[in-house]
Design a protein around this motif. Structure first.
Motif, short mmCIF file in Angstrom:
data_model
loop_
_atom_site.label_atom_id
_atom_site.label_comp_id
_atom_site.label_asym_id
_atom_site.label_seq_id
_atom_site.Cartn_x
_atom_site.Cartn_y
_atom_site.Cartn_z
N VAL A 12 0.84 -1.19 0.00
CA VAL A 12 0.00 0.00 0.00
C VAL A 12 0.87 1.24 0.00
N GLN A 13 0.27 2.35 -0.36
CA GLN A 13 0.99 3.61 -0.26
C GLN A 13 0.84 4.17 1.13
N ALA A 14 1.76 5.04 1.48
CA ALA A 14 1.71 5.68 2.78
C ALA A 14 0.36 6.37 2.96
N GLY A 15 -0.18 6.23 4.16
CA GLY A 15 -1.50 6.77 4.46
C GLY A 15 -2.62 5.79 4.26
N GLY A 16 -2.32 4.67 3.63
CA GLY A 16 -3.33 3.67 3.36
C GLY A 16 -3.62 2.77 4.54
N MET A 84 -4.88 -1.76 10.46
CA MET A 84 -3.76 -0.83 10.37
C MET A 84 -4.16 0.35 9.50
N ASN A 85 -4.14 1.53 10.07
CA ASN A 85 -4.50 2.76 9.35
C ASN A 85 -3.32 3.72 9.35
N SER A 86 -3.40 4.72 8.48
CA SER A 86 -2.35 5.73 8.37
C SER A 86 -0.97 5.09 8.31
N GLU A 90 7.82 3.08 7.48
CA GLU A 90 8.50 2.37 8.57
C GLU A 90 7.67 1.23 9.16
N ASP A 91 6.42 1.09 8.71
CA ASP A 91 5.62 -0.06 9.12
C ASP A 91 5.92 -1.28 8.24
N THR A 92 6.71 -1.10 7.22
CA THR A 92 7.06 -2.21 6.34
C THR A 92 7.79 -3.29 7.11
N ALA A 93 7.26 -4.51 7.04
CA ALA A 93 7.84 -5.63 7.79
C ALA A 93 7.05 -6.90 7.49
N MET A 94 7.59 -8.01 7.97
CA MET A 94 6.83 -9.25 8.01
C MET A 94 6.07 -9.25 9.33
N TYR A 95 4.79 -9.48 9.25
CA TYR A 95 3.94 -9.46 10.43
C TYR A 95 3.55 -10.89 10.81
N TYR A 96 3.67 -11.18 12.10
CA TYR A 96 3.37 -12.51 12.62
C TYR A 96 2.33 -12.41 13.73
N CYS A 97 1.41 -13.36 13.75
CA CYS A 97 0.55 -13.49 14.92
C CYS A 97 1.13 -14.59 15.80
N GLY A 113 3.69 -15.81 8.99
CA GLY A 113 3.95 -14.41 8.65
C GLY A 113 3.26 -13.96 7.38
N THR A 114 2.99 -12.67 7.32
CA THR A 114 2.44 -12.06 6.12
C THR A 114 3.14 -10.72 5.90
N GLN A 115 3.54 -10.45 4.67
CA GLN A 115 4.36 -9.28 4.37
C GLN A 115 3.49 -8.04 4.20
N VAL A 116 3.91 -6.96 4.83
CA VAL A 116 3.29 -5.65 4.63
C VAL A 116 4.36 -4.70 4.11
N THR A 117 4.09 -4.08 2.98
CA THR A 117 5.03 -3.14 2.37
C THR A 117 4.31 -1.81 2.15
N VAL A 118 4.88 -0.75 2.69
CA VAL A 118 4.30 0.58 2.58
C VAL A 118 5.27 1.46 1.81
N SER A 119 4.81 2.00 0.70
CA SER A 119 5.66 2.84 -0.13
C SER A 119 5.33 4.32 0.10
N SER A 120 6.35 5.15 -0.06
CA SER A 120 6.16 6.58 0.17
C SER A 120 5.72 7.29 -1.09
#
Length: 120
Positions: A12-16, A84-86, A90-97, A113-120
């Motif tokens: 997602v883009q930043a702010g998404g 996850m909002n806004s 820097e939230d880009t990471a592999m997320y694990y429960c 894990g599931t990958q989250v990538t936030v682009s500026s």
């Protein structure tokens, strides 16, 4: 034995916004005393706790995500969520429960894990 399967990651883009889900198998949330959490790990960084929800529904968050992320669970569906909002780059990471039975200090059960990538 608890099996955890995450889904919902993406780019997602930043702010998404994104919503992560974690389906649990093996024990019903409402039948056992179990704490649940979301963690993340970025490349070259240590794994960090993002949000936790205990068996009573009490939640806690890392300072970096307070006011932007929300953890919740649906006992009927045996599923954990992370809204996850806004989002920031820097939230880009592999997320694990993760899960632990009450009384345990360490989280014993982890998803893949599931990958989250936030682009500026």
């Amino acid at each position: 034995q608890v099996q955890l399967v995450e889904s919902g990651g993406g780019s997602v883009q930043a702010g998404g916004s994104l919503r992560l889900s974690c389906a649990a198998y093996g024990y019903g949330f409402s039948r056992v005393c179990i704490d649940l959490g979301w963690f993340r790990q970025a490349p070259g960084k240590e794994r960090e706790g993002v949000a936790q929800i205990d068996s009573n529904g009490k939640t806690s968050y890392a300072d970096s995500v307070k006011g932007r992320f929300a953890i919740s669970k649906d006992n009927a569906k045996n599923t954990l969520y992370l809204e996850m909002n806004s989002l920031k780059p820097e939230d880009t990471a592999m997320y694990y429960c993760a899960a632990r039975f009450c009384g345990n200090y360490h989280y014993n059960y982890w998803g893949q894990g599931t990958q989250v990538t936030v682009s500026s």
